[in-house]
Write a protein that holds these residues in place. Structure first.
Motif, PDB file in Angstrom:
ATOM      1  N   ALA A  32      22.421  70.726 104.394  1.00 13.44           N
ATOM      2  CA  ALA A  32      21.746  71.386 103.271  1.00 13.44           C
ATOM      3  C   ALA A  32      22.710  71.784 102.159  1.00 13.44           C
ATOM      4  CB  ALA A  32      20.984  72.616 103.768  1.00 13.44           C
ATOM      5  N   ILE A  33      23.948  72.087 102.516  1.00 14.83           N
ATOM      6  CA  ILE A  33      24.911  72.477 101.475  1.00 14.83           C
ATOM      7  C   ILE A  33      25.841  71.328 101.085  1.00 14.83           C
ATOM      8  CG2 ILE A  33      24.798  74.924 102.029  1.00 14.83           C
ATOM      9  CD1 ILE A  33      27.530  74.661 103.386  1.00 14.83           C
ATOM     10  N   GLY A  34      25.508  70.131 101.554  1.00 14.89           N
ATOM     11  CA  GLY A  34      26.226  68.948 101.109  1.00 14.89           C
ATOM     12  C   GLY A  34      27.465  68.576 101.892  1.00 14.89           C
ATOM     13  N   LEU A  35      27.655  69.174 103.057  1.00 15.99           N
ATOM     14  CA  LEU A  35      28.834  68.831 103.862  1.00 15.99           C
ATOM     15  C   LEU A  35      28.613  67.585 104.714  1.00 15.99           C
ATOM     16  CD1 LEU A  35      29.908  72.390 105.059  1.00 15.99           C
ATOM     17  CD2 LEU A  35      30.853  71.051 103.167  1.00 15.99           C
ATOM     18  N   LEU A  36      27.369  67.302 105.030  1.00 23.30           N
ATOM     19  CA  LEU A  36      27.012  66.122 105.821  1.00 23.30           C
ATOM     20  C   LEU A  36      25.947  65.336 105.079  1.00 23.30           C
ATOM     21  CD1 LEU A  36      26.684  67.600 109.432  1.00 23.30           C
ATOM     22  CD2 LEU A  36      28.528  66.182 108.550  1.00 23.30           C
ATOM     23  N   GLY A  37      25.803  64.089 105.462  1.00 24.04           N
ATOM     24  CA  GLY A  37      24.768  63.263 104.877  1.00 24.04           C
ATOM     25  C   GLY A  37      25.280  62.347 103.787  1.00 24.04           C
ATOM     26  N   THR A  38      26.482  62.591 103.344  1.00 25.93           N
ATOM     27  CA  THR A  38      27.085  61.715 102.345  1.00 25.93           C
ATOM     28  C   THR A  38      27.842  60.608 103.078  1.00 25.93           C
ATOM     29  OG1 THR A  38      29.067  63.094 102.246  1.00 25.93           O
ATOM     30  CG2 THR A  38      27.305  63.595 100.676  1.00 25.93           C
ATOM     31  N   ALA A  39      28.451  59.752 102.337  1.00 30.37           N
ATOM     32  CA  ALA A  39      29.221  58.666 102.943  1.00 30.37           C
ATOM     33  C   ALA A  39      30.333  59.221 103.820  1.00 30.37           C
ATOM     34  CB  ALA A  39      29.814  57.792 101.849  1.00 30.37           C
ATOM     35  N   LYS A  40      30.545  58.568 104.923  1.00 35.03           N
ATOM     36  CA  LYS A  40      31.651  58.942 105.801  1.00 35.03           C
ATOM     37  C   LYS A  40      32.889  58.213 105.287  1.00 35.03           C
ATOM     38  CE  LYS A  40      28.774  59.952 109.725  1.00 35.03           C
ATOM     39  NZ  LYS A  40      28.497  59.760 111.133  1.00 35.03           N
ATOM     40  N   ASN A  41      33.689  58.938 104.494  1.00 34.52           N
ATOM     41  CA  ASN A  41      34.792  58.287 103.806  1.00 34.52           C
ATOM     42  C   ASN A  41      36.172  58.794 104.226  1.00 34.52           C
ATOM     43  OD1 ASN A  41      34.660  60.799 102.711  1.00 34.52           O
ATOM     44  ND2 ASN A  41      34.238  60.141 100.619  1.00 34.52           N
ATOM     45  N   THR A  42      36.225  59.575 105.291  1.00 33.76           N
ATOM     46  CA  THR A  42      37.509  60.081 105.769  1.00 33.76           C
ATOM     47  C   THR A  42      37.645  59.793 107.250  1.00 33.76           C
ATOM     48  OG1 THR A  42      37.495  61.864 104.146  1.00 33.76           O
ATOM     49  CG2 THR A  42      38.951  62.138 106.033  1.00 33.76           C
ATOM     50  N   ARG A  43      38.783  59.254 107.608  1.00 28.90           N
ATOM     51  CA  ARG A  43      39.070  59.010 109.020  1.00 28.90           C
ATOM     52  C   ARG A  43      39.980  60.128 109.502  1.00 28.90           C
ATOM     53  NH1 ARG A  43      38.728  55.348 112.945  1.00 28.90           N
ATOM     54  NH2 ARG A  43      40.458  55.128 114.371  1.00 28.90           N
ATOM     55  N   LEU A  44      39.652  60.682 110.638  1.00 33.69           N
ATOM     56  CA  LEU A  44      40.414  61.785 111.217  1.00 33.69           C
ATOM     57  C   LEU A  44      40.916  61.347 112.575  1.00 33.69           C
ATOM     58  CD1 LEU A  44      41.140  64.835 110.972  1.00 33.69           C
ATOM     59  CD2 LEU A  44      38.980  65.301 112.110  1.00 33.69           C
ATOM     60  N   SER A  45      42.188  61.517 112.809  1.00 30.30           N
ATOM     61  CA  SER A  45      42.719  61.142 114.118  1.00 30.30           C
ATOM     62  C   SER A  45      43.786  62.129 114.534  1.00 30.30           C
ATOM     63  CB  SER A  45      43.287  59.718 114.086  1.00 30.30           C
ATOM     64  OG  SER A  45      44.430  59.672 113.253  1.00 30.30           O
ATOM     65  N   GLY A  46      43.981  62.201 115.799  1.00 28.65           N
ATOM     66  CA  GLY A  46      44.997  63.084 116.349  1.00 28.65           C
ATOM     67  C   GLY A  46      45.015  62.945 117.855  1.00 28.65           C
ATOM     68  N   ARG A  47      45.998  63.485 118.465  1.00 28.50           N
ATOM     69  CA  ARG A  47      46.112  63.446 119.917  1.00 28.50           C
ATOM     70  C   ARG A  47      45.836  64.841 120.470  1.00 28.50           C
ATOM     71  NH1 ARG A  47      46.292  58.545 121.681  1.00 28.50           N
ATOM     72  NH2 ARG A  47      47.702  57.134 120.624  1.00 28.50           N
ATOM     73  N   VAL A  48      44.875  64.898 121.368  1.00 26.04           N
ATOM     74  CA  VAL A  48      44.537  66.145 122.052  1.00 26.04           C
ATOM     75  C   VAL A  48      44.308  65.827 123.521  1.00 26.04           C
ATOM     76  CG1 VAL A  48      43.540  67.280 120.020  1.00 26.04           C
ATOM     77  CG2 VAL A  48      42.081  65.930 121.509  1.00 26.04           C
ATOM     78  N   PRO A  49      44.419  66.825 124.388  1.00 22.10           N
ATOM     79  CA  PRO A  49      44.192  66.561 125.810  1.00 22.10           C
ATOM     80  C   PRO A  49      42.747  66.114 126.071  1.00 22.10           C
ATOM     81  CG  PRO A  49      45.311  68.664 125.510  1.00 22.10           C
ATOM     82  CD  PRO A  49      44.879  68.196 124.149  1.00 22.10           C
ATOM     83  N   SER A  50      42.596  65.095 126.899  1.00 24.83           N
ATOM     84  CA  SER A  50      41.260  64.591 127.221  1.00 24.83           C
ATOM     85  C   SER A  50      40.406  65.662 127.885  1.00 24.83           C
ATOM     86  CB  SER A  50      41.351  63.350 128.110  1.00 24.83           C
ATOM     87  OG  SER A  50      42.027  63.657 129.316  1.00 24.83           O
ATOM     88  N   GLU A  51      41.047  66.559 128.633  1.00 24.94           N
ATOM     89  CA  GLU A  51      40.311  67.648 129.284  1.00 24.94           C
ATOM     90  C   GLU A  51      39.656  68.563 128.252  1.00 24.94           C
ATOM     91  OE1 GLU A  51      43.513  66.145 131.926  1.00 24.94           O
ATOM     92  OE2 GLU A  51      43.559  66.966 129.898  1.00 24.94           O
ATOM     93  N   LEU A  52      40.362  68.799 127.144  1.00 23.52           N
ATOM     94  CA  LEU A  52      39.819  69.626 126.070  1.00 23.52           C
ATOM     95  C   LEU A  52      38.605  68.956 125.431  1.00 23.52           C
ATOM     96  CD1 LEU A  52      39.951  72.052 124.130  1.00 23.52           C
ATOM     97  CD2 LEU A  52      41.621  70.747 122.785  1.00 23.52           C
ATOM     98  N   VAL A  53      38.719  67.678 125.160  1.00 27.94           N
ATOM     99  CA  VAL A  53      37.622  66.928 124.550  1.00 27.94           C
ATOM    100  C   VAL A  53      36.406  66.936 125.472  1.00 27.94           C
ATOM    101  CG1 VAL A  53      36.854  64.663 123.734  1.00 27.94           C
ATOM    102  CG2 VAL A  53      39.145  65.501 123.153  1.00 27.94           C
TER     103      VAL A  53
END
Length: 98
Positions: A29-50
């Motif tokens: 509703a405030i425009g944070l979602l629903g637009t084009a997905k134009n950013t890729r985010l990556s990182g390493r985190v523990p699989s247990e956390l995910v």
């Protein structure tokens, strides 16, 4: 036969899914979602956390988890900070009914 813990788990999942839906709707509703997905985010985190976060949020994909987590963070209010900031601001002569 439905056990008490099974019913509680279903209720917890229903609440979590409803909360997720509301967060994502608000972010959209405030425009944070629903637009084009134009950013890729990556990182390493523990699989247990995910896996623990996915389980707690009742989501299955990494994308769902990231959208939900980032939306929650972006929409988080500052109630705690504002409350602590008010410390000492109530006049001593105010009747608190205590």
């Amino acid at each position: 036969m439905v056990t008490q813990s099974h019913t509680a788990a279903e209720a917890e999942a229903k609440v979590a899914l409803n909360r997720n839906r509301l967060v994502l709707e608000q972010a959209k509703a405030i425009g944070l979602l629903g637009t084009a997905k134009n950013t890729r985010l990556s990182g390493r985190v523990p699989s247990e956390l995910v896996e623990a976060a996915k389980k707690r949020a009742h989501v299955t994909s990494d994308t769902e988890l990231l959208e939900l987590a980032l939306s929650r963070l972006a929409l988080e209010d500052d109630f705690g900070v504002r409350l602590v900031g008010r410390k000492g601001t109530i006049p001593t002569d105010v009747d608190l009914g205590i």
